[in-house]
Design a protein around this motif. Structure first.
Motif, PDB file in Angstrom:
ATOM      1  N   CYS A   1      10.768  34.116  70.594  1.00 18.41           N
ATOM      2  CA  CYS A   1       9.324  34.020  70.360  1.00 18.41           C
ATOM      3  C   CYS A   1       9.013  34.829  69.097  1.00 18.41           C
ATOM      4  O   CYS A   1       9.419  35.997  69.008  1.00 18.41           O
ATOM      5  CB  CYS A   1       8.550  34.564  71.560  1.00 18.41           C
ATOM      6  SG  CYS A   1       6.775  34.272  71.491  1.00 18.41           S
TER       7      CYS A   1
ATOM      8  N   THR B   1      -0.755  36.956  70.681  1.00 18.89           N
ATOM      9  CA  THR B   1      -1.297  36.896  69.319  1.00 18.89           C
ATOM     10  C   THR B   1      -1.109  35.528  68.677  1.00 18.89           C
ATOM     11  O   THR B   1      -1.567  35.308  67.550  1.00 18.89           O
ATOM     12  CB  THR B   1      -0.629  37.958  68.426  1.00 18.89           C
ATOM     13  OG1 THR B   1       0.762  37.615  68.241  1.00 18.89           O
ATOM     14  CG2 THR B   1      -0.741  39.338  69.044  1.00 18.89           C
ATOM     15  N   LEU B   2      -0.423  34.635  69.358  1.00 15.60           N
ATOM     16  CA  LEU B   2      -0.143  33.313  68.807  1.00 15.60           C
ATOM     17  C   LEU B   2      -1.135  32.282  69.341  1.00 15.60           C
ATOM     18  O   LEU B   2      -1.583  32.372  70.480  1.00 15.60           O
ATOM     19  CB  LEU B   2       1.285  32.878  69.163  1.00 15.60           C
ATOM     20  CG  LEU B   2       2.416  33.722  68.579  1.00 15.60           C
ATOM     21  CD1 LEU B   2       3.749  33.299  69.178  1.00 15.60           C
ATOM     22  CD2 LEU B   2       2.455  33.601  67.054  1.00 15.60           C
ATOM     23  N   TYR B   3      -1.464  31.312  68.513  1.00 11.30           N
ATOM     24  CA  TYR B   3      -2.296  30.189  68.935  1.00 11.30           C
ATOM     25  C   TYR B   3      -1.393  29.043  69.378  1.00 11.30           C
ATOM     26  O   TYR B   3      -0.344  28.798  68.776  1.00 11.30           O
ATOM     27  CB  TYR B   3      -3.199  29.720  67.795  1.00 11.30           C
ATOM     28  CG  TYR B   3      -4.126  30.791  67.276  1.00 11.30           C
ATOM     29  CD1 TYR B   3      -5.106  31.329  68.099  1.00 11.30           C
ATOM     30  CD2 TYR B   3      -4.013  31.260  65.967  1.00 11.30           C
ATOM     31  CE1 TYR B   3      -5.966  32.317  67.634  1.00 11.30           C
ATOM     32  CE2 TYR B   3      -4.868  32.242  65.492  1.00 11.30           C
ATOM     33  CZ  TYR B   3      -5.841  32.768  66.333  1.00 11.30           C
ATOM     34  OH  TYR B   3      -6.675  33.742  65.859  1.00 11.30           O
ATOM     35  N   GLN B   4      -1.823  28.339  70.395  1.00 15.45           N
ATOM     36  CA  GLN B   4      -1.032  27.230  70.912  1.00 15.45           C
ATOM     37  C   GLN B   4      -1.780  25.921  70.713  1.00 15.45           C
ATOM     38  O   GLN B   4      -2.993  25.849  70.899  1.00 15.45           O
ATOM     39  CB  GLN B   4      -0.738  27.427  72.401  1.00 15.45           C
ATOM     40  CG  GLN B   4       0.086  28.668  72.705  1.00 15.45           C
ATOM     41  CD  GLN B   4       0.365  28.813  74.186  1.00 15.45           C
ATOM     42  OE1 GLN B   4      -0.207  28.120  75.019  1.00 15.45           O
ATOM     43  NE2 GLN B   4       1.253  29.721  74.518  1.00 15.45           N
TER      44      GLN B   4
ATOM     45  N   VAL C   1       3.384  26.580  68.364  1.00 15.06           N
ATOM     46  CA  VAL C   1       2.731  27.886  68.298  1.00 15.06           C
ATOM     47  C   VAL C   1       2.566  28.240  66.825  1.00 15.06           C
ATOM     48  O   VAL C   1       3.408  27.900  65.989  1.00 15.06           O
ATOM     49  CB  VAL C   1       3.533  28.990  69.032  1.00 15.06           C
ATOM     50  CG1 VAL C   1       3.585  28.703  70.519  1.00 15.06           C
ATOM     51  CG2 VAL C   1       4.955  29.131  68.473  1.00 15.06           C
ATOM     52  N   LYS C   2       1.456  28.910  66.507  1.00 14.13           N
ATOM     53  CA  LYS C   2       1.187  29.265  65.114  1.00 14.13           C
ATOM     54  C   LYS C   2       0.558  30.651  65.055  1.00 14.13           C
ATOM     55  O   LYS C   2      -0.112  31.100  65.984  1.00 14.13           O
ATOM     56  CB  LYS C   2       0.276  28.226  64.468  1.00 14.13           C
ATOM     57  CG  LYS C   2      -1.042  27.993  65.200  1.00 14.13           C
ATOM     58  CD  LYS C   2      -1.892  26.930  64.515  1.00 14.13           C
ATOM     59  CE  LYS C   2      -3.211  26.733  65.249  1.00 14.13           C
ATOM     60  NZ  LYS C   2      -4.117  25.803  64.574  1.00 14.13           N
ATOM     61  N   ASP C   3       0.797  31.325  63.945  1.00 12.46           N
ATOM     62  CA  ASP C   3       0.155  32.621  63.736  1.00 12.46           C
ATOM     63  C   ASP C   3      -1.008  32.465  62.769  1.00 12.46           C
ATOM     64  O   ASP C   3      -1.339  31.356  62.350  1.00 12.46           O
ATOM     65  CB  ASP C   3       1.168  33.672  63.260  1.00 12.46           C
ATOM     66  CG  ASP C   3       1.807  33.309  61.921  1.00 12.46           C
ATOM     67  OD1 ASP C   3       1.224  32.480  61.178  1.00 12.46           O
ATOM     68  OD2 ASP C   3       2.881  33.859  61.607  1.00 12.46           O
TER      69      ASP C   3
END
Length: 431
Positions: free
Chosen positions: A101, A107-110, A173-175
């Motif tokens: 991960c 803290t990650l967007y899904q 998943v994106k930051d």
């Protein structure tokens, strides 16, 4: 190239594309060795079964190692202790994968994209998207375009390896800094209700007959309950009514969960989702669906089972019977009685037109059969569950590619069973 089903096999396929590999997370088959190496290498990683929705989140700190399964968090002092616990208490399936991960999951967007192709030779198209990010980037932003392109590339590669699969869900998943990763790919073959829904939805003339449907997550379940007084959740792959659940908002703002004859009341949405997740969503992938207010007979809901069969280049309707649900059941898979459509409609107080309903049912089932044949290629019989609501509107609930015919055998009019059997034998001879 023939693929090996499961997360590990799909990962190996996607890794062969150099452009896609930069957006993939390191994923290995779980073993004692890979677990210990990930503890040393990463602060966060996830363990998932080869197939299925269960997840265990692992975080490594200076104070020890923590596992999060559902809502249960446990802390262990060393890697040997947690691995022993997980393998003996949590991991009930045969094979699992372990996946890095990139940051703390909180803290990650899904987001996820559902891709579908109308036929084995058609192009993949994104037909549905969902995000947990309330401040999601606009769809025209380059950031999102890259995610979309990567999702299509993944679908193309997996579609080549799994030619019978026409619906794929890509989880991303994106930051907040412009980086994203393909965290999961889920194949939905022809038996998946999510795949069938999109196959039928591609036919514009059928859309108004389909109940609103989505993959069941915390966000979509809440949205559906805010829109409809009752919803249904059902396994993406399942038969004979197993695992189908009705969820209703009660008068005191609590929720009732109804499966078979069992009813459970929970006080608020958080309790509801915890119950639904632990009992259903952690075991299998589910869809959530608008519940149709079906016509009733003696206070029991009923629907219509319709059989269509392929004969000499076209689809014909060969069987039709109304199933009345058993006492305290909300689905008719367990039927208390079987009736003709005309008899069932004659018992309705609002005088629903038999001719009108019969006409719409035949049209919907034949069009649906044609659309599903184009998507799947080798169908000769389909059993449709058709709902008629209390206003007389016709709804296409779902189709079954291996329908049970026992109800027609038990039905008083044996001519229906004989007709269905005739076309089954005729199709076998022509194969």
């Amino acid at each position: 190239m023939k693929g090996i089903r499961g997360r590990y096999g799909q990962q190996r396929i996607l890794e062969t594309d150099s452009g896609l590999s930069v957006n993939l997370l390191e994923t290995k088959l779980l073993s004692e060795g890979t677990f210990y190496s990930f503890v040393v290498k990463y602060k966060y990683f996830i363990i998932k079964p080869l197939v299925g929705p269960q997840e265990v989140h692992i975080s490594v700190t200076n104070d020890g190692i923590e596992s999060l399964t559902g809502n249960q968090a446990l802390r262990f002092s060393n890697k040997e202790q947690i691995y022993d616990y997980l393998t003996k208490r949590i991991f009930t399936k045969k094979y699992y994968v372990i996946q890095a991960c990139p940051a703390n999951p909180s803290t990650l967007y899904q987001c996820s994209f559902t891709l579908h192709r109308k036929s084995p030779t058609a192009h993949w198209k994104i037909v549905h998207s969902a995000t947990e990010d309330k401040n999601s980037v606009p769809h025209y932003n380059l950031y999102n375009i890259r995610m979309l392109n990567s999702s299509v590339t993944a679908a193309k590669m997996l579609g080549t390896a799994f030619p019978d699969c026409h619906t794929i869900v890509v989880d991303i998943v994106k930051d907040g800094f412009g980086s994203f990763w393909l965290a999961d790919t889920i194949l939905h073959d022809r038996n998946s209700k999510w795949s069938q829904y999109h196959s039928l939805h591609q036919e514009r003339s059928l859309r108004s007959f389909l109940p609103a449907t989505d993959l069941c997550t915390k966000k979509t379940l809440l949205a559906f309950l805010n829109t409809y007084p009752e919803v249904i959740i059902k396994p993406c792959v399942g038969q004979q009514g197993r695992g189908i659940v009705k969820i209703s908002l009660t008068g005191d703002l609590a929720f009732e969960v109804h499966e078979k004859q069992n009813r459970q009341v929970v006080d608020d949405f958080e309790q509801l989702f915890s119950y639904v997740h632990n009992h259903y969503l952690s075991q299998r992938d589910y869809i959530v669906q608008q519940r149709i207010s079906l016509m009733e007979i003696d206070g029991k809901p009923c629907d219509v089972r319709v059989i269509t069969q392929f004969d000499e280049g076209s689809w014909i309707l060969t069987g039709q019977v109304v199933k009345v649900a058993a006492k305290d059941y909300f689905v008719s898979n367990r039927a208390s009685k079987l009736l003709t459509l005309e008899n069932a409609l004659s018992r309705q107080n609002n005088e629903i037109s038999f001719e009108r309903c019969a006409k719409w049912i035949e049209m919907v089932c034949k069009k649906s059969s044609k659309r599903l044949l184009k998507n799947n290629g080798d169908l000769s019989i389909i059993g449709f569950d058709i709902g008629i609501d209390d206003k007389g509107a016709v709804w296409l609930i779902e189709g079954n590619y291996a329908p049970s015919l026992s109800m027609f055998y038990m039905y008083d009019n044996n001519e229906i069973h004989e007709r269905i059997s005739y076309y089954i034998k005729k199709n076998k001879k022509s194969d």
